[in-house]
Design a protein around this motif. Structure first.
Motif, PDB file in Angstrom:
ATOM      1  N   PHE A   1     -58.619   1.034 -19.180  1.00  0.00           N
ATOM      2  CA  PHE A   1     -57.688   2.129 -19.457  1.00  0.00           C
ATOM      3  C   PHE A   1     -57.154   2.709 -18.157  1.00  0.00           C
ATOM      4  CE2 PHE A   1     -56.859   6.675 -20.048  1.00  0.00           C
ATOM      5  CZ  PHE A   1     -55.834   6.581 -20.985  1.00  0.00           C
ATOM      6  N   PHE A   2     -58.036   2.874 -17.172  1.00  0.00           N
ATOM      7  CA  PHE A   2     -57.635   3.401 -15.867  1.00  0.00           C
ATOM      8  C   PHE A   2     -56.550   2.512 -15.261  1.00  0.00           C
ATOM      9  CE2 PHE A   2     -58.135   2.884 -11.289  1.00  0.00           C
ATOM     10  CZ  PHE A   2     -57.813   4.154 -10.861  1.00  0.00           C
ATOM     11  N   LEU A   3     -56.755   1.208 -15.295  1.00  0.00           N
ATOM     12  CA  LEU A   3     -55.787   0.287 -14.716  1.00  0.00           C
ATOM     13  C   LEU A   3     -54.466   0.313 -15.465  1.00  0.00           C
ATOM     14  CD1 LEU A   3     -58.060  -2.757 -13.825  1.00  0.00           C
ATOM     15  CD2 LEU A   3     -57.013  -1.118 -12.254  1.00  0.00           C
ATOM     16  N   ARG A   4     -54.519   0.478 -16.790  1.00  0.00           N
ATOM     17  CA  ARG A   4     -53.282   0.589 -17.571  1.00  0.00           C
ATOM     18  C   ARG A   4     -52.508   1.820 -17.149  1.00  0.00           C
ATOM     19  NH1 ARG A   4     -55.339  -0.152 -23.149  1.00  0.00           N
ATOM     20  NH2 ARG A   4     -54.931   2.046 -23.245  1.00  0.00           N
ATOM     21  N   CYS A   5     -53.201   2.954 -16.963  1.00  0.00           N
ATOM     22  CA  CYS A   5     -52.542   4.189 -16.528  1.00  0.00           C
ATOM     23  C   CYS A   5     -51.953   4.022 -15.138  1.00  0.00           C
ATOM     24  CB  CYS A   5     -53.529   5.357 -16.521  1.00  0.00           C
ATOM     25  SG  CYS A   5     -54.050   5.880 -18.152  1.00  0.00           S
ATOM     26  N   ARG A   6     -52.679   3.364 -14.293  1.00  0.00           N
ATOM     27  CA  ARG A   6     -52.250   3.186 -12.901  1.00  0.00           C
ATOM     28  C   ARG A   6     -50.989   2.327 -12.811  1.00  0.00           C
ATOM     29  NH1 ARG A   6     -54.919   4.340  -8.187  1.00  0.00           N
ATOM     30  NH2 ARG A   6     -54.380   3.056  -6.405  1.00  0.00           N
ATOM     31  N   LYS A   7     -50.886   1.321 -13.645  1.00  0.00           N
ATOM     32  CA  LYS A   7     -49.754   0.386 -13.593  1.00  0.00           C
ATOM     33  C   LYS A   7     -48.649   0.722 -14.584  1.00  0.00           C
ATOM     34  CE  LYS A   7     -52.626  -3.362 -11.925  1.00  0.00           C
ATOM     35  NZ  LYS A   7     -53.146  -4.690 -12.156  1.00  0.00           N
ATOM     36  N   TYR A   8     -48.779   1.830 -15.278  1.00  0.00           N
ATOM     37  CA  TYR A   8     -47.799   2.218 -16.293  1.00  0.00           C
ATOM     38  C   TYR A   8     -46.424   2.379 -15.654  1.00  0.00           C
ATOM     39  CZ  TYR A   8     -45.686   4.748 -20.174  1.00  0.00           C
ATOM     40  OH  TYR A   8     -44.874   5.134 -21.197  1.00  0.00           O
ATOM     41  N   GLU A   9     -45.417   1.775 -16.254  1.00  0.00           N
ATOM     42  CA  GLU A   9     -44.056   1.862 -15.721  1.00  0.00           C
ATOM     43  C   GLU A   9     -43.369   3.117 -16.238  1.00  0.00           C
ATOM     44  OE1 GLU A   9     -41.871  -1.743 -16.260  1.00  0.00           O
ATOM     45  OE2 GLU A   9     -43.523  -2.971 -15.515  1.00  0.00           O
ATOM     46  N   GLY A  10     -42.366   3.568 -15.498  1.00  0.00           N
ATOM     47  CA  GLY A  10     -41.582   4.722 -15.927  1.00  0.00           C
ATOM     48  C   GLY A  10     -42.113   6.054 -15.443  1.00  0.00           C
ATOM     49  N   LYS A  11     -42.990   6.038 -14.451  1.00  0.00           N
ATOM     50  CA  LYS A  11     -43.527   7.295 -13.920  1.00  0.00           C
ATOM     51  C   LYS A  11     -42.441   8.075 -13.202  1.00  0.00           C
ATOM     52  CE  LYS A  11     -48.222   5.672 -13.362  1.00  0.00           C
ATOM     53  NZ  LYS A  11     -49.303   5.347 -12.481  1.00  0.00           N
ATOM     54  N   PHE A  12     -42.726   9.341 -12.943  1.00  0.00           N
ATOM     55  CA  PHE A  12     -41.802  10.179 -12.194  1.00  0.00           C
ATOM     56  C   PHE A  12     -41.495   9.505 -10.858  1.00  0.00           C
ATOM     57  CE2 PHE A  12     -40.927  13.502  -9.070  1.00  0.00           C
ATOM     58  CZ  PHE A  12     -39.813  14.075  -9.658  1.00  0.00           C
ATOM     59  N   GLY A  13     -40.224   9.496 -10.507  1.00  0.00           N
ATOM     60  CA  GLY A  13     -39.792   8.867  -9.265  1.00  0.00           C
ATOM     61  C   GLY A  13     -39.137   7.523  -9.481  1.00  0.00           C
ATOM     62  N   THR A  14     -39.187   7.021 -10.721  1.00  0.00           N
ATOM     63  CA  THR A  14     -38.544   5.744 -11.030  1.00  0.00           C
ATOM     64  C   THR A  14     -37.204   5.953 -11.729  1.00  0.00           C
ATOM     65  OG1 THR A  14     -39.682   5.529 -13.161  1.00  0.00           O
ATOM     66  CG2 THR A  14     -40.774   4.562 -11.226  1.00  0.00           C
ATOM     67  N   ASP A  15     -36.778   7.192 -11.814  1.00  0.00           N
ATOM     68  CA  ASP A  15     -35.528   7.590 -12.475  1.00  0.00           C
ATOM     69  C   ASP A  15     -35.555   7.268 -13.963  1.00  0.00           C
ATOM     70  OD1 ASP A  15     -33.120   8.888 -12.568  1.00  0.00           O
ATOM     71  OD2 ASP A  15     -31.931   7.200 -11.837  1.00  0.00           O
ATOM     72  N   SER A  16     -36.736   7.399 -14.566  1.00  0.00           N
ATOM     73  CA  SER A  16     -36.890   7.239 -16.006  1.00  0.00           C
ATOM     74  C   SER A  16     -36.353   8.491 -16.693  1.00  0.00           C
ATOM     75  CB  SER A  16     -38.371   7.058 -16.342  1.00  0.00           C
ATOM     76  OG  SER A  16     -38.649   7.432 -17.667  1.00  0.00           O
ATOM     77  N   GLU A  17     -35.516   8.301 -17.676  1.00  0.00           N
ATOM     78  CA  GLU A  17     -34.928   9.430 -18.408  1.00  0.00           C
ATOM     79  C   GLU A  17     -36.028  10.320 -18.995  1.00  0.00           C
ATOM     80  OE1 GLU A  17     -32.065   9.882 -22.273  1.00  0.00           O
ATOM     81  OE2 GLU A  17     -31.555   8.294 -20.839  1.00  0.00           O
TER      82      GLU A  17
ATOM     83  N   GLY B   1     -53.580   7.745 -13.070  1.00  0.00           N
ATOM     84  CA  GLY B   1     -54.381   6.632 -12.581  1.00  0.00           C
ATOM     85  C   GLY B   1     -54.765   6.767 -11.112  1.00  0.00           C
ATOM     86  N   ARG B   2     -54.322   7.855 -10.468  1.00  0.00           N
ATOM     87  CA  ARG B   2     -54.723   8.105  -9.081  1.00  0.00           C
ATOM     88  C   ARG B   2     -56.195   8.451  -9.071  1.00  0.00           C
ATOM     89  NH1 ARG B   2     -55.689  12.542  -7.311  1.00  0.00           N
ATOM     90  NH2 ARG B   2     -56.299  12.748  -5.158  1.00  0.00           N
ATOM     91  N   ARG B   3     -56.963   7.767  -8.251  1.00  0.00           N
ATOM     92  CA  ARG B   3     -58.408   8.000  -8.181  1.00  0.00           C
ATOM     93  C   ARG B   3     -58.705   9.233  -7.332  1.00  0.00           C
ATOM     94  NH1 ARG B   3     -59.351   1.736  -7.551  1.00  0.00           N
ATOM     95  NH2 ARG B   3     -60.063   1.295  -9.651  1.00  0.00           N
ATOM     96  N   ALA B   4     -59.860   9.836  -7.572  1.00  0.00           N
ATOM     97  CA  ALA B   4     -60.306  10.969  -6.764  1.00  0.00           C
ATOM     98  C   ALA B   4     -60.334  10.548  -5.305  1.00  0.00           C
ATOM     99  CB  ALA B   4     -61.690  11.435  -7.213  1.00  0.00           C
ATOM    100  N   GLY B   5     -59.786  11.382  -4.446  1.00  0.00           N
ATOM    101  CA  GLY B   5     -59.793  11.106  -3.024  1.00  0.00           C
ATOM    102  C   GLY B   5     -58.612  10.309  -2.515  1.00  0.00           C
ATOM    103  N   GLU B   6     -57.864   9.643  -3.421  1.00  0.00           N
ATOM    104  CA  GLU B   6     -56.672   8.930  -2.962  1.00  0.00           C
ATOM    105  C   GLU B   6     -55.594   9.948  -2.605  1.00  0.00           C
ATOM    106  OE1 GLU B   6     -56.573   4.562  -4.991  1.00  0.00           O
ATOM    107  OE2 GLU B   6     -55.710   6.178  -6.168  1.00  0.00           O
ATOM    108  N   ARG B   7     -54.717   9.534  -1.705  1.00  0.00           N
ATOM    109  CA  ARG B   7     -53.677  10.427  -1.236  1.00  0.00           C
ATOM    110  C   ARG B   7     -52.762  10.858  -2.369  1.00  0.00           C
ATOM    111  NH1 ARG B   7     -48.976  10.920   0.976  1.00  0.00           N
ATOM    112  NH2 ARG B   7     -48.220   8.829   0.582  1.00  0.00           N
ATOM    113  N   CYS B   8     -52.434  12.148  -2.393  1.00  0.00           N
ATOM    114  CA  CYS B   8     -51.476  12.693  -3.363  1.00  0.00           C
ATOM    115  C   CYS B   8     -50.065  12.498  -2.826  1.00  0.00           C
ATOM    116  CB  CYS B   8     -51.713  14.186  -3.570  1.00  0.00           C
ATOM    117  SG  CYS B   8     -53.270  14.591  -4.375  1.00  0.00           S
TER     118      CYS B   8
END
Length: 194
Positions: free
Chosen positions: A3-19, A69-76
């Motif tokens: 599930f974590f990997l699905r969230c991490r690779k999910y397309e259409g996140k903010f910054g991709t110009d998804s409506e 999907g950003r892990r704890a400690g990874e850069r924001c």
């Protein structure tokens, strides 16, 4: 983990110009501004809404995991920028999405940083590209844009050979600084942004 990997690779996140995510970002930014505006703190202090923490992306090791999907400690992400793990983002899509934030409701300016490779903005054609990107962003409602025009190899070499780069100035987190004077965490954050 799956599930974590699905969230991490999910397309259409903010910054991709998804409506869809552009609309969510706009509505969420309005909600936050409405929530904070008009409030009061002790001694009559009036708060204002902000979407930015100075050096928040540099000191991300203290931040817990996030639903994208950003892990704890990874850069924001920096300011209102797209997450590092947003699949399919480009400079143009980041600028387009960020213009959907209710920028006029935030006194801190909602900083957005983009990195451009020096070869992409060299010469007269590069000047035109940079001018077009910046103008379009502000015409769409953008408010605060920082541009670093440097390549990753230069930054890595500056870490190893600081004496050769005493004049290398970068935009770090709401301020400009000589790269070689930054802490290792600040230098690494800039390199990771690349």
């Amino acid at each position: 983990e799956e599930f974590f990997l699905r969230c991490r690779k999910y397309e259409g996140k903010f910054g991709t110009d998804s409506e869809e995510t552009n609309a969510i970002a706009h509505n969420l930014s309005l909600f936050i501004a409405d929530l904070v505006d008009g409030g009061k703190i002790e001694d009559g202090v009036i708060p204002y809404a902000g979407l930015f923490i100075f050096l928040g992306d540099v000191h991300s090791t203290y931040h817990p995991a996030t639903p994208d999907g950003r892990r704890a400690g990874e850069r924001c992400s920096y300011g209102i920028g797209a997450s590092d793990i947003a699949v399919g983002k480009t400079v143009t899509s980041i600028l387009n999405s960020s213009a959907y934030i209710a920028n006029d409701r935030f006194a801190d300016g909602n900083p957005l940083m983009i990195r451009l490779n020096p070869s992409d903005v060299a010469g007269e054609k590069g000047d035109m590209i940079l001018k077009t990107l910046i103008s379009a962003y502000f015409e769409k409602g953008g408010f605060h844009l920082q541009c670093n025009v440097v390549d990753i190899d230069t930054l890595k070499d500056a870490q190893k050979n600081p004496e050769k780069y005493s004049d290398l100035t970068v935009r770090i987190s709401g301020f400009s600084a000589r790269f070689v004077t930054l802490s290792a965490a600040g230098q690494n954050a800039l390199i990771e942004r690349m």
